[in-house]
Design a protein around this motif. Structure first.
Motif, PDB file in Angstrom:
ATOM      1  N   UNK A 114       0.831  -1.267   0.061  1.00 17.96           N
ATOM      2  CA  UNK A 114      -0.087   0.035   0.030  1.00 17.96           C
ATOM      3  C   UNK A 114       0.762   1.379   0.230  1.00 17.96           C
ATOM      4  N   UNK A 115       0.100   2.429   0.292  1.00 22.58           N
ATOM      5  CA  UNK A 115       0.730   3.696  -0.006  1.00 22.58           C
ATOM      6  C   UNK A 115       2.072   3.858   1.114  1.00 22.58           C
ATOM      7  N   UNK A 116       2.085   3.297   2.303  1.00 23.86           N
ATOM      8  CA  UNK A 116       3.083   3.385   3.117  1.00 23.86           C
ATOM      9  C   UNK A 116       4.290   2.540   2.715  1.00 23.86           C
ATOM     10  N   UNK A 117       3.916   1.236   2.434  1.00 30.69           N
ATOM     11  CA  UNK A 117       5.069   0.559   1.970  1.00 30.69           C
ATOM     12  C   UNK A 117       5.722   1.274   0.645  1.00 30.69           C
ATOM     13  N   UNK A 118       4.743   1.872  -0.021  1.00 30.14           N
ATOM     14  CA  UNK A 118       5.549   2.260  -1.514  1.00 30.14           C
ATOM     15  C   UNK A 118       6.456   3.754  -1.055  1.00 30.14           C
ATOM     16  N   UNK A 119       5.840   4.493   0.063  1.00 35.64           N
ATOM     17  CA  UNK A 119       6.482   5.550   0.342  1.00 35.64           C
ATOM     18  C   UNK A 119       7.826   5.182   1.126  1.00 35.64           C
ATOM     19  N   UNK A 120       7.858   4.126   1.703  1.00 35.79           N
ATOM     20  CA  UNK A 120       9.122   3.676   2.457  1.00 35.79           C
ATOM     21  C   UNK A 120      10.300   3.384   1.540  1.00 35.79           C
ATOM     22  N   UNK A 121       9.751   2.615   0.234  1.00 32.30           N
ATOM     23  CA  UNK A 121      10.661   2.312  -0.721  1.00 32.30           C
ATOM     24  C   UNK A 121      11.293   3.527  -1.219  1.00 32.30           C
ATOM     25  N   UNK A 122      10.424   4.483  -1.611  1.00 32.80           N
ATOM     26  CA  UNK A 122      10.922   5.754  -2.241  1.00 32.80           C
ATOM     27  C   UNK A 122      11.924   6.447  -1.394  1.00 32.80           C
ATOM     28  N   UNK A 123      11.680   6.371  -0.115  1.00 28.35           N
ATOM     29  CA  UNK A 123      12.471   6.985   0.818  1.00 28.35           C
ATOM     30  C   UNK A 123      13.531   6.297   1.629  1.00 28.35           C
ATOM     31  N   UNK A 124      13.758   5.182   1.138  1.00 32.11           N
ATOM     32  CA  UNK A 124      14.824   3.944   1.611  1.00 32.11           C
ATOM     33  C   UNK A 124      16.371   4.701   1.587  1.00 32.11           C
ATOM     34  N   UNK A 125      16.890   4.298   2.464  1.00 30.83           N
ATOM     35  CA  UNK A 125      18.288   4.590   2.611  1.00 30.83           C
ATOM     36  C   UNK A 125      19.392   3.179   2.522  1.00 30.83           C
ATOM     37  N   UNK A 126      19.923   3.081   1.754  1.00 29.55           N
ATOM     38  CA  UNK A 126      20.432   3.906   0.528  1.00 29.55           C
ATOM     39  C   UNK A 126      19.147   3.836  -0.374  1.00 29.55           C
ATOM     40  N   UNK A 127      19.092   5.125  -1.215  1.00 29.38           N
ATOM     41  CA  UNK A 127      17.909   5.176  -2.193  1.00 29.38           C
ATOM     42  C   UNK A 127      17.878   4.043  -3.252  1.00 29.38           C
ATOM     43  N   UNK A 128      16.428   3.880  -3.741  1.00 30.82           N
ATOM     44  CA  UNK A 128      16.493   2.943  -4.534  1.00 30.82           C
ATOM     45  C   UNK A 128      17.254   3.205  -6.192  1.00 30.82           C
ATOM     46  N   UNK A 136       6.768  17.383 -15.465  1.00 36.28           N
ATOM     47  CA  UNK A 136       8.142  17.448 -15.165  1.00 36.28           C
ATOM     48  C   UNK A 136       8.399  16.787 -13.676  1.00 36.28           C
ATOM     49  N   UNK A 137       7.777  17.597 -12.847  1.00 32.20           N
ATOM     50  CA  UNK A 137       8.089  17.085 -11.275  1.00 32.20           C
ATOM     51  C   UNK A 137       7.583  15.791 -11.221  1.00 32.20           C
ATOM     52  N   UNK A 138       6.359  15.430 -11.687  1.00 32.52           N
ATOM     53  CA  UNK A 138       6.025  14.155 -11.572  1.00 32.52           C
ATOM     54  C   UNK A 138       7.120  12.859 -12.090  1.00 32.52           C
ATOM     55  N   UNK A 139       7.704  13.264 -13.234  1.00 28.31           N
ATOM     56  CA  UNK A 139       8.603  12.242 -13.784  1.00 28.31           C
ATOM     57  C   UNK A 139       9.774  11.805 -12.911  1.00 28.31           C
ATOM     58  N   UNK A 140       9.989  12.775 -11.754  1.00 30.09           N
ATOM     59  CA  UNK A 140      11.144  12.402 -10.683  1.00 30.09           C
ATOM     60  C   UNK A 140      10.478  12.032  -9.306  1.00 30.09           C
ATOM     61  N   UNK A 141       9.175  12.117  -9.444  1.00 31.07           N
ATOM     62  CA  UNK A 141       8.649  11.697  -8.043  1.00 31.07           C
ATOM     63  C   UNK A 141       8.824  12.871  -6.859  1.00 31.07           C
ATOM     64  N   UNK A 142       9.144  14.001  -7.315  1.00 32.54           N
ATOM     65  CA  UNK A 142       9.680  15.101  -6.240  1.00 32.54           C
ATOM     66  C   UNK A 142       8.507  15.088  -5.214  1.00 32.54           C
ATOM     67  N   UNK A 143       7.562  14.856  -5.194  1.00 34.72           N
ATOM     68  CA  UNK A 143       6.515  15.018  -4.119  1.00 34.72           C
ATOM     69  C   UNK A 143       6.720  13.950  -3.131  1.00 34.72           C
ATOM     70  N   UNK A 144       7.207  12.711  -3.439  1.00 35.24           N
ATOM     71  CA  UNK A 144       7.245  11.768  -2.571  1.00 35.24           C
ATOM     72  C   UNK A 144       8.708  11.415  -1.782  1.00 35.24           C
ATOM     73  N   UNK A 145       9.746  12.422  -2.476  1.00 38.87           N
ATOM     74  CA  UNK A 145      11.111  11.897  -2.219  1.00 38.87           C
ATOM     75  C   UNK A 145      11.768  13.095  -1.348  1.00 38.87           C
ATOM     76  N   UNK A 146      10.860  13.981  -0.904  1.00 41.06           N
ATOM     77  CA  UNK A 146      11.489  15.227  -0.381  1.00 41.06           C
ATOM     78  C   UNK A 146      11.347  15.487   0.950  1.00 41.06           C
ATOM     79  N   UNK A 147      10.557  14.584   1.561  1.00 41.69           N
ATOM     80  CA  UNK A 147      10.198  14.868   2.801  1.00 41.69           C
ATOM     81  C   UNK A 147      11.408  15.091   3.941  1.00 41.69           C
ATOM     82  N   UNK A 148      12.263  14.143   4.208  1.00 47.33           N
ATOM     83  CA  UNK A 148      13.245  14.326   4.812  1.00 47.33           C
ATOM     84  C   UNK A 148      14.264  15.538   4.711  1.00 47.33           C
TER      85      UNK A 148
END
Length: 600
Positions: free
Chosen positions: A299-313, A388-400
């Motif tokens: 779900x959403x939280x699992x996918x957010x975690x993958x996007x924000x993983x360290x190291x990044x995907x 343009x922003x959607x192509x990089x997933x900017x919304x989901x990768x910038x929280x930290x």
């Protein structure tokens, strides 16, 4: 908003009479700081500002060969403009024009249903110079390459053509549809914004003598912290030819900051603990489905975690873009589909006429385009920037990054003021409060909520503040909070830029003073269902900022026959195209393509 295949047919940009825009020939060209060329003109009185003693300028900062950033500046009204602070307004999106904020919320004027300029007594230019910037290039009046084209009313796609006529309402002059010409992330956009500020401050040094403040909204929860952090860092670099930008305050209205927090907050706002209007939009089965969509496997939280993983995907762009698309479709959009209410103001059924968008047609009038020196037609939001922003997933990768940026600028002495209208689902105050907690500003754990009281003695919200950091819940306000609570938000703004506490305006608040508001750890005031609308508010209604409900004329009431219990689709109407609506459109377009591919 109520989004499905039918609602897509009624979601369209409002157009004036179609026209190509002749290139302006009366712009004065000067050299700003940082090597940035600025082209501008003085705007005639009455185009927006109605006071002939208050000057207004508009034009472009040419921050790159194909990067032309539009600005519209207004002198302060009640104080000497050369001694007043400078406040910069940035709307969100990504891709929303700051003309939305100018005409719907905090600028010197609004436009009425007849297309007339109406003075706004609650303008934030009363005691501050105001600079409205359309960024990045392609947003609003900003452009990369001016292109004769037609724009689809359904998909917003821009198709270059020299042959369209006034018979086509989408015919006009737009920024090039080439998305490679515009920034594709908040961090990249920060560079363009910084350069635009260098250009303006170099061309108009007299208007920033008393400090610079940034006000931003919605996706500005991304823009504001990252842009401010970039400014602070560049001030230290002191590159040759640049000027210091004396940033004092960052003020974020109904901000969307961190997808890891705020997508989950859609459940918190609608189900548990719920909102303060006693609005329960879902059945038990729907509540369970929403929970699964957020916290279930994949779900959403699992996918957010993958996007924000360290190291990044390794394929972070695709992973984060997919996460954002899933969470919008299955979590955020869940409210629109099932509640059939406006997520910018949950009290209203969709379509919601507030704030009105009469200014869109006004800005596309030939005489207005000429008066402000525009190179293109006006659009409320940029499809190029969104994609343009959607192509990089900017919304989901910038929280930290946003969280760290806010901590950094606070340590640099920048006041950070955040607030949210509590009728807003889109960037709801429950999620905003968690984001504020995560910043963990010095003294924050000792601070509590106290009443936000305006000078007339009315309590209009509650504020929690520790030194220069604050979060305010504004009562009876939607996503564009200053539209619903103009007096409260104006006073909050004036208190913030003068370094005073937000709740009362009587106590200086700054880094190191160790002053905190003493109150409860949570804001518990309940408005109840009194302002919840059970019929669609007719177009042409006005919003009453005292009763917090629509003023509907008797003739209009007869048209409002669509009640929440009926299985009816609201009547077609023009709706505003701002903030994250392009994201929803993309989701619907993908759904439509998928369904089409299944048909024999």
């Amino acid at each position: 908003m109520f989004f499905n295949s039918i609602s897509l047919l009624i979601l369209f940009i409002t157009y004036a009479v179609a026209q190509f825009v002749p290139p302006p020939t009366d712009l004065k060209t000067v050299q700003g700081a940082g090597g940035i060329t600025v082209r501008y003109k003085e705007v005639p009185t009455g185009t927006c500002e109605t006071n002939p003693n208050v000057k207004s300028y508009s034009g472009y900062a040419d921050v790159g060969p194909n990067q032309h950033i539009f600005f519209w500046f207004f002198e302060a009204r009640a104080v000497n403009a050369t001694q007043a602070p400078l406040t910069v307004r940035l709307d969100g999106g990504p891709g929303a024009s700051s003309m939305n904020g100018l005409f719907q919320e905090i600028g010197p004027c609004t436009i009425d249903a007849a297309g007339n300029v109406v003075n706004n007594p609650y303008s934030w230019s009363n005691n501050s110079n105001m600079l409205f910037i359309d960024q990045p290039a392609t947003v609003g009046f900003s452009y990369t390459i001016a292109t004769k084209a037609t724009q689809s009313s359904r998909t917003f796609v821009i198709t270059p053509t020299d042959t369209c006529t006034t018979a086509d309402p989408g015919c006009g002059t737009y920024s090039s549809p080439d998305t490679t010409l515009t920034p594709n992330s908040t961090q990249e956009a920060a560079v363009g914004f910084y350069n635009a500020m260098q250009g303006f401050m170099g061309a108009f040094p007299q208007y920033a003598a008393n400090g610079v403040h940034i006000n931003t909204a919605s996706y500005g929860g991304h823009y504001g912290p990252i842009f401010a952090d970039y400014i602070v860092k560049q001030n230290k670099v002191k590159a040759a030819g640049t000027v210091d930008i004396p940033l004092k305050t960052l003020m974020i209205e109904n901000g969307f900051y961190d997808t890891r927090v705020q997508f989950a907050a859609y459940y918190n706002y609608t189900v548990s603990p719920g909102n303060t209007y006693n609005l329960n939009p879902y059945t038990a089965a729907q509540e369970q489905q929403l929970y699964t969509n957020i916290w279930g496997a994949g779900g959403c939280q699992d996918q957010q975690a993958k996007c924000n993983a360290n190291p990044p995907p390794a394929d972070i762009d695709n992973v984060c873009a997919a996460a954002d698309t899933f969470c919008v479709a299955e979590v955020e959009d869940f409210f629109d589909i099932n509640a059939r209410r406006n997520e910018d103001d949950v009290r209203e059924l969709a379509p919601d006429p507030f704030p009105p968008t009469y200014y869109v047609d006004y800005l596309n009038k030939a005489n207005v385009l000429q008066a402000i020196g525009a190179t293109t037609n006006f659009t409320q939001a940029s499809v190029q920037t969104f994609f343009a922003f959607n192509s990089t997933g900017d919304d989901s990768r910038t929280g930290a990054i946003i969280n760290t940026a806010m901590q950094t600028i606070l340590q640099e002495g920048v006041t950070v003021t955040t607030f949210a209208g509590d009728a807003d689902y889109d960037s709801n105050w429950i999620g905003g409060q968690v984001v504020a907690n995560n910043v963990n500003a010095p003294g924050w754990t000792q601070a509590g909520f106290v009443n936000l009281t305006t000078t007339d003695g009315v309590v209009r919200g509650q504020t929690r503040q520790a030194d220069g950091f604050s979060f305010t819940r504004v009562y009876f306000a939607g996503h564009e909070a200053p539209f619903y609570q103009p007096e409260a938000t104006l006073q909050m703004f004036e208190r913030a830029i003068s370094g005073m506490d937000i709740a009362t305006g009587k106590m200086p608040m700054a880094l190191g003073k160790n002053v905190t508001t003493q109150g409860t750890q949570s804001s518990t005031f309940m408005e109840g269902p009194g302002t919840i609308q059970t019929t669609v508010t007719p177009a042409g209604s006005t919003y009453n900022t005292t009763t917090h409900a629509p003023n509907v004329a008797p003739a209009q009431k007869a048209k409002s026959r669509f009640v929440v219990s009926e299985e009816l689709v609201p009547p077609p109407t023009k709706v505003r195209v701002t903030h994250k609506k392009f994201k929803k459109l993309l989701v619907e377009e993908r759904r439509a393509r998928k369904e089409a591919s299944r048909k024999p």
